[in-house]
Design a protein around this motif. Structure first.
Motif, PDB file in Angstrom:
ATOM      1  N   CYS A  35       0.822  -1.219   0.000  1.00 17.03           N
ATOM      2  CA  CYS A  35       0.000   0.000   0.000  1.00 17.03           C
ATOM      3  C   CYS A  35       0.857   1.271   0.000  1.00 17.03           C
ATOM      4  O   CYS A  35       2.026   1.254   0.402  1.00 17.03           O
ATOM      5  N   ARG A  36       0.238   2.386  -0.438  1.00 15.13           N
ATOM      6  CA  ARG A  36       0.936   3.668  -0.565  1.00 15.13           C
ATOM      7  C   ARG A  36       0.110   4.775   0.092  1.00 15.13           C
ATOM      8  O   ARG A  36      -0.565   5.552  -0.600  1.00 15.13           O
TER       9      ARG A  36
ATOM     10  N   ASP B 182      -0.405   8.619  -1.228  1.00  9.70           N
ATOM     11  CA  ASP B 182       0.233   8.765  -2.531  1.00  9.70           C
ATOM     12  C   ASP B 182      -0.811   8.887  -3.640  1.00  9.70           C
ATOM     13  O   ASP B 182      -1.905   8.325  -3.549  1.00  9.70           O
TER      14      ASP B 182
ATOM     15  N   ARG C 197      -2.143   5.469  -5.011  1.00 10.72           N
ATOM     16  CA  ARG C 197      -2.547   4.442  -4.043  1.00 10.72           C
ATOM     17  C   ARG C 197      -3.726   3.632  -4.585  1.00 10.72           C
ATOM     18  O   ARG C 197      -4.587   4.153  -5.280  1.00 10.72           O
TER      19      ARG C 197
ATOM     20  N   ALA D  44      -4.388   4.223   3.021  1.00 10.37           N
ATOM     21  CA  ALA D  44      -4.074   4.182   1.583  1.00 10.37           C
ATOM     22  C   ALA D  44      -5.301   3.910   0.725  1.00 10.37           C
ATOM     23  O   ALA D  44      -5.164   3.592  -0.456  1.00 10.37           O
TER      24      ALA D  44
ATOM     25  N   GLY E 288       2.250   1.380   5.527  1.00  5.60           N
ATOM     26  CA  GLY E 288       3.123   0.894   4.474  1.00  5.60           C
ATOM     27  C   GLY E 288       4.150  -0.113   4.959  1.00  5.60           C
ATOM     28  O   GLY E 288       4.780  -0.802   4.154  1.00  5.60           O
TER      29      GLY E 288
ATOM     30  N   TYR F 183       5.150   6.436  -0.124  1.00  7.53           N
ATOM     31  CA  TYR F 183       4.730   7.747  -0.628  1.00  7.53           C
ATOM     32  C   TYR F 183       5.739   8.291  -1.636  1.00  7.53           C
ATOM     33  O   TYR F 183       6.948   8.286  -1.391  1.00  7.53           O
TER      34      TYR F 183
END
Length: 388
Positions: A203-204, A207, A210, A282, A309, A341
């Motif tokens: 996961c981000r 971001d 995402r 995210a 993350g 990120y």
């Protein structure tokens, strides 16, 4: 005219100790060191007991458990992990199991895996959270019955709040252990799959690209005391509001989290924050909602990270896990980067901590941080912690 109104000051409550069991290892310091080194627990998993397709998640390796549980066959996998963490806390901080000690257990699903296992020696009624808690209480011989708390993804942080209030207002309790834990199960995976919330990669949080969340496993515990000790952390303020927006979707205005942050900051005396440990799942809606709430509170310049993350979303343990690692940041005067990120992904820009800016965000010691959490049903919580 003389007033008869008495102002009762709430007693301070401190976090005097903590412990973690995660896929990255045993102990808070060990986990802090691993994530500062950039280690990530999230891995691709193919397990038909969990899902018919590959998922990205963070699972605890049971082969590294310590073999010090009496009659382990009497306890589920999750109960064994909680027992290990409780025993570590009792031993490390010499916590009595008599009437002076309160234990609050935080979990969203508990022994939900029992629903999928027909062949087991564990009584089926242990799927009920209070029954599970009673089994853990009797293992150690605690005089007080455990308080079980399950309130979606704010459960871990809310358990700290409940324990703090009971210590402040009940002279019977002198200290408390707050412990949270959840494990990945087919039930949980299928639920998040139904929401189309699971990412097919690590996961981000926050971001632009995402894709959703990952699930994770962890046991996290904190030791609360009315007495300040060397290295203790003061719980300065807590706010919790439910905006009742939707059964699963967060408020588009961030109203509940906004009010929670404002109340926590008011109780804490509106201190300057050194960083914010966000919920940061995210998912598209959660991250946007948090950014809106932080913007409304005037906090977008404060360094912020999400720890999802590294560990994924650990559900009932997440608030506690991320609080413990925030405390480690305070003690070591070192910010944790937000893994995953790369580019701004919310309408309101946040000051996301990255490896590139980690060393330049603060040149002074860290003293205070804000922890936020939000969950299904519109629940939100914010807590301010300060090093003493």
């Amino acid at each position: 005219m003389e007033s008869n109104i008495r102002i009762v000051m709430k007693a301070a409550v401190f976090i005097a100790g903590d412990h973690l069991i995660t896929p990255l290892g045993l102990g808070s310091a060990a986990n802090f060191g691993r994530i500062l080194a950039g280690d990530v627990a999230i891995q691709p998993i193919e397990d038909t007991d969990l899902s018919d397709h590959r998922i990205h998640a963070a699972r605890i390796d049971e082969n590294v458990w310590l073999d010090n549980i009496h009659h382990p066959q009497r306890y589920t996998r999750l109960e064994q992990l909680i027992i290990l963490a409780l025993q570590a806390m009792i031993d490390a901080y010499r916590i009595p199991v008599d009437h002076s000690t309160l234990v609050v257990l935080s979990t969203t699903k508990g022994n939900i895996t029992l629903l999928h296992r027909s062949q087991t020696a564990i009584p089926a009624e242990r799927v009920f959270l209070p029954v599970m808690a009673d089994a853990l209480q009797h293992y150690f011989g605690f005089e007080n019955r455990f308080i079980t708390l399950s309130n979606a993804c704010i459960s871990g942080s809310l358990a700290i709040s409940v324990a703090r209030q009971l210590l402040q207002h009940n002279d019977k309790y002198q200290q408390a252990i707050v412990i949270g834990g959840d494990e990945i199960s087919r039930f949980i995976v299928s639920g998040f799959d139904a929401f189309q919330a699971l990412a097919d990669e690590p996961c981000r949080p926050f971001d632009r690209d995402r894709k959703g969340l990952n699930l994770g496993e962890a046991i996290a515990a904190v030791y609360l005391s009315k007495t300040p000790t060397i290295g203790a952390i003061n719980i300065m303020g807590i706010g919790s509001y439910n905006d009742a927006n939707h059964i699963s979707g967060p408020s588009r205005t961030g109203e509940g989290l906004y009010r929670s942050i404002r109340e926590a900051m008011r109780q804490a005396g509106d201190p300057a924050l050194d960083f914010i440990s966000a919920h940061g799942t995210a998912t598209a809606y959660n991250d946007e909602m948090e950014a809106i709430a932080l913007q409304r509170c005037g906090l977008t310049a404060v360094p912020v990270h999400s720890l999802k993350g590294y560990y994924g979303h650990t559900l009932g343990a997440s608030g506690l896990l991320e609080t413990v690692l925030g405390i480690q940041s305070l003690k070591h005067d070192q910010l944790i980067p937000s893994m995953g990120y790369a580019q701004q992904g919310t309408n309101h820009a946040l000051n996301i901590i990255t490896p590139e800016n980690q060393g330049t965000e603060r040149n002074t010691t860290l003293g205070t941080f804000l922890k936020t959490a939000s969950g299904f049903g519109g629940c939100n919580i914010a807590t301010v912690f300060q090093k003493i």
